[in-house]
Design a protein around this motif. Sequence first.
Motif, mmCIF file in Angstrom:
data_model
loop_
_atom_site.group_PDB
_atom_site.id
_atom_site.type_symbol
_atom_site.label_atom_id
_atom_site.label_comp_id
_atom_site.label_asym_id
_atom_site.label_seq_id
_atom_site.Cartn_x
_atom_site.Cartn_y
_atom_site.Cartn_z
ATOM 1 N N VAL A 87 42.831 66.183 33.262
ATOM 2 C CA VAL A 87 43.790 65.087 33.169
ATOM 3 C C VAL A 87 44.804 65.157 34.313
ATOM 4 N N PHE A 88 45.271 66.346 34.565
ATOM 5 C CA PHE A 88 46.316 66.514 35.578
ATOM 6 C C PHE A 88 45.839 66.099 36.970
ATOM 7 N N MET A 89 44.677 66.563 37.348
ATOM 8 C CA MET A 89 44.176 66.260 38.697
ATOM 9 C C MET A 89 44.047 64.766 38.919
ATOM 10 N N GLU A 90 43.483 64.119 37.931
ATOM 11 C CA GLU A 90 43.322 62.676 37.994
ATOM 12 C C GLU A 90 44.672 61.983 38.174
ATOM 13 N N ALA A 91 45.663 62.456 37.395
ATOM 14 C CA ALA A 91 46.990 61.840 37.444
ATOM 15 C C ALA A 91 47.678 62.113 38.775
ATOM 16 N N PHE A 92 47.454 63.291 39.285
ATOM 17 C CA PHE A 92 48.111 63.672 40.537
ATOM 18 C C PHE A 92 47.719 62.740 41.679
ATOM 19 N N THR A 93 46.456 62.367 41.724
ATOM 20 C CA THR A 93 46.018 61.473 42.799
ATOM 21 C C THR A 93 46.631 60.078 42.660
ATOM 22 N N LYS A 94 47.029 59.747 41.427
ATOM 23 C CA LYS A 94 47.722 58.460 41.252
ATOM 24 C C LYS A 94 49.169 58.554 41.704
ATOM 25 N N MET A 95 49.719 59.733 41.577
ATOM 26 C CA MET A 95 51.114 59.953 41.970
ATOM 27 C C MET A 95 51.269 59.959 43.484
ATOM 28 N N LEU A 101 52.313 52.152 40.473
ATOM 29 C CA LEU A 101 53.089 52.835 39.445
ATOM 30 C C LEU A 101 53.281 51.960 38.209
ATOM 31 N N GLN A 102 53.349 50.646 38.424
ATOM 32 C CA GLN A 102 53.451 49.740 37.271
ATOM 33 C C GLN A 102 52.247 49.890 36.346
ATOM 34 N N GLN A 103 51.089 50.162 36.932
ATOM 35 C CA GLN A 103 49.880 50.335 36.110
ATOM 36 C C GLN A 103 49.925 51.629 35.297
ATOM 37 N N PHE A 104 50.589 52.645 35.850
ATOM 38 C CA PHE A 104 50.661 53.948 35.178
ATOM 39 C C PHE A 104 52.098 54.461 35.167
ATOM 40 N N PRO A 105 52.960 53.778 34.436
ATOM 41 C CA PRO A 105 54.404 54.076 34.528
ATOM 42 C C PRO A 105 54.786 55.458 34.017
ATOM 43 N N GLN A 106 53.894 56.097 33.249
ATOM 44 C CA GLN A 106 54.250 57.402 32.703
ATOM 45 C C GLN A 106 53.908 58.548 33.645
ATOM 46 N N ILE A 107 53.087 58.245 34.629
ATOM 47 C CA ILE A 107 52.600 59.293 35.527
ATOM 48 C C ILE A 107 53.722 60.063 36.238
ATOM 49 N N PRO A 108 54.698 59.395 36.825
ATOM 50 C CA PRO A 108 55.678 60.159 37.606
ATOM 51 C C PRO A 108 56.336 61.291 36.835
ATOM 52 N N LEU A 109 56.886 60.988 35.665
ATOM 53 C CA LEU A 109 57.583 62.029 34.915
ATOM 54 C C LEU A 109 56.611 63.121 34.456
ATOM 55 N N PHE A 110 55.418 62.699 34.071
ATOM 56 C CA PHE A 110 54.393 63.675 33.678
ATOM 57 C C PHE A 110 54.119 64.669 34.805
ATOM 58 N N ILE A 111 53.851 64.145 35.986
ATOM 59 C CA ILE A 111 53.531 65.014 37.127
ATOM 60 C C ILE A 111 54.725 65.889 37.503
ATOM 61 N N LEU A 112 55.887 65.300 37.563
ATOM 62 C CA LEU A 112 57.084 66.063 37.929
ATOM 63 C C LEU A 112 57.305 67.221 36.963
ATOM 64 N N HIS A 113 57.135 66.942 35.670
ATOM 65 C CA HIS A 113 57.354 67.981 34.662
ATOM 66 C C HIS A 113 56.296 69.075 34.756
ATOM 67 N N GLU A 114 55.055 68.688 34.875
ATOM 68 C CA GLU A 114 53.970 69.673 34.885
ATOM 69 C C GLU A 114 53.931 70.448 36.199
ATOM 70 N N LEU A 115 54.380 69.813 37.258
ATOM 71 C CA LEU A 115 54.460 70.511 38.537
ATOM 72 C C LEU A 115 55.522 71.596 38.486
ATOM 73 N N LYS A 116 56.577 71.340 37.751
ATOM 74 C CA LYS A 116 57.614 72.358 37.621
ATOM 75 C C LYS A 116 57.100 73.550 36.814
ATOM 76 N N ARG A 117 56.317 73.260 35.787
ATOM 77 C CA ARG A 117 55.753 74.306 34.938
ATOM 78 C C ARG A 117 54.829 75.216 35.739
ATOM 79 N N ASN A 118 54.196 74.657 36.741
ATOM 80 C CA ASN A 118 53.296 75.456 37.579
ATOM 81 C C ASN A 118 53.305 74.922 39.009
ATOM 82 N N PRO A 119 54.321 75.316 39.762
ATOM 83 C CA PRO A 119 54.497 74.770 41.115
ATOM 84 C C PRO A 119 53.373 75.172 42.072
ATOM 85 N N ASP A 120 52.668 76.237 41.755
ATOM 86 C CA ASP A 120 51.599 76.681 42.647
ATOM 87 C C ASP A 120 50.506 75.635 42.807
ATOM 88 N N ARG A 121 50.398 74.800 41.814
ATOM 89 C CA ARG A 121 49.382 73.761 41.874
ATOM 90 C C ARG A 121 49.510 72.887 43.115
#
Lengths: 202, 202
Positions: free
Chosen positions: B58-66, B95-115
């Motif tokens: 899920v994350f990888m897919e979302a990241f490419t949208k971000m 982003l209008q198509q996937f308005p939740q993506i930004p916060l999701f990615i920002l939060h999960e990136l913080k949890r594991n910045p190495d990604r």
Amino acid sequence: MELVHKDTEKIILEAARKVFIQNGYEGTSTQHIADEAGINKALLHYYFRNKDRLFEAVFMEAFTKMIPNLFVILQTEMDFFEKIELFVDSYISALQQFPQIPLFILHELKRNPDRVVEMISSTGINPALFIALIEKEIRNGTIREIDPLHFLVNMLAMCIFPFAAKPMIQGFILKNDAQEYDRFIKARKKEVTSFIINAIKK
Amino acid sequence: MELVHKDTEKIILEAARKVFIQNGYEGTSTQHIADEAGINKALLHYYFRNKDRLFEAVFMEAFTKMIPNLFVILQTEMDFFEKIELFVDSYISALQQFPQIPLFILHELKRNPDRVVEMISSTGINPALFIALIEKEIRNGTIREIDPLHFLVNMLAMCIFPFAAKPMIQGFILKNDAQEYDRFIKARKKEVTSFIINAIKK
DNA sequence: GTCTATATTGTGATAGAC
DNA sequence: GTCTATCACAATATAGAC
């Protein structure tokens, strides 16, 4: 954990602040907080009854840092562009002290958006005052015609985003160099101020 | 949940996408995903082995949208200001198509910045190209002297922030009116574009 | 006030029947 | 492939000794 004796309640709150803000509500266990505070879970419940109440204390405190009362600056009798500069400087300085706050608040606000409404009254801030100020400056001919709300969001975005997106900016744009990120943040006050002023001045 | 028969794997992935992006990794249980997919936990493990692997998909897919490949726009032979306009328009539309993506990615990136470092190579994007472009336009005299990196972050901030901060903007500035928020987002392409162009043009 | 021990529920994950 | 049953463990929370 603490050699000097403080109130146990304060020690717990401090530990909770650290752990909650770092890991979020759902990423935090009461055990983790107890370890950080150097006490045990039972004591935590003794003082704060449950995880939710402890979190609430941390959240409210953090929220006021996210929406600081810097808007008073805009209501003074300074030159308008100086107001903008002072606002940006002060806000970025405040966020530099608590760089984790923006993402924490944004995430937790999404988890429970109803909180915003409750919080609105607690801060004395009224966006209508800001709008009125901008409209006045447009009439005076100080700045070109812009939408006040979008302008406000633009200012907040440019101040807040670099903190919320730290891993992305540091990893993606700055080749994962932590020192580069610090330098980047330090340079931002000046950059954002001049960007804004050029965008709105006539 | 699904009347038409799709691949079970796809049904699970779709459910995981929805639940993970809404609630984050730690706010999501495998049970919750199984319920959403209309299957049981065991089947989830059959297809994805464990929670982490499912999340990763899920994350990888979302990241490419971000971080979309909109940067190619900037490398075309259009007029520079038209490039900016097209970039902002396209990005906000995405982003209008996937308005939740930004916060999701920002939060999960913080949890594991190495990604981020891992992900960098997977997207073909190179900030150096953007910097070079801006420097060329400065030499040409199209735009005033600005720091390319801060300019890039300003653009991204103004596009992304309104989505990441939706509860704050809607609740705090727009008096909790969802329709107002929609109108606000619709108006943003134009507002951001003109704000940027005024900020950088000579 | 502070601790240990424990109750209770929820979690990710696997075994094994069909 | 898909299910039920179950395991081992972690979570929040409370009871009760000191």
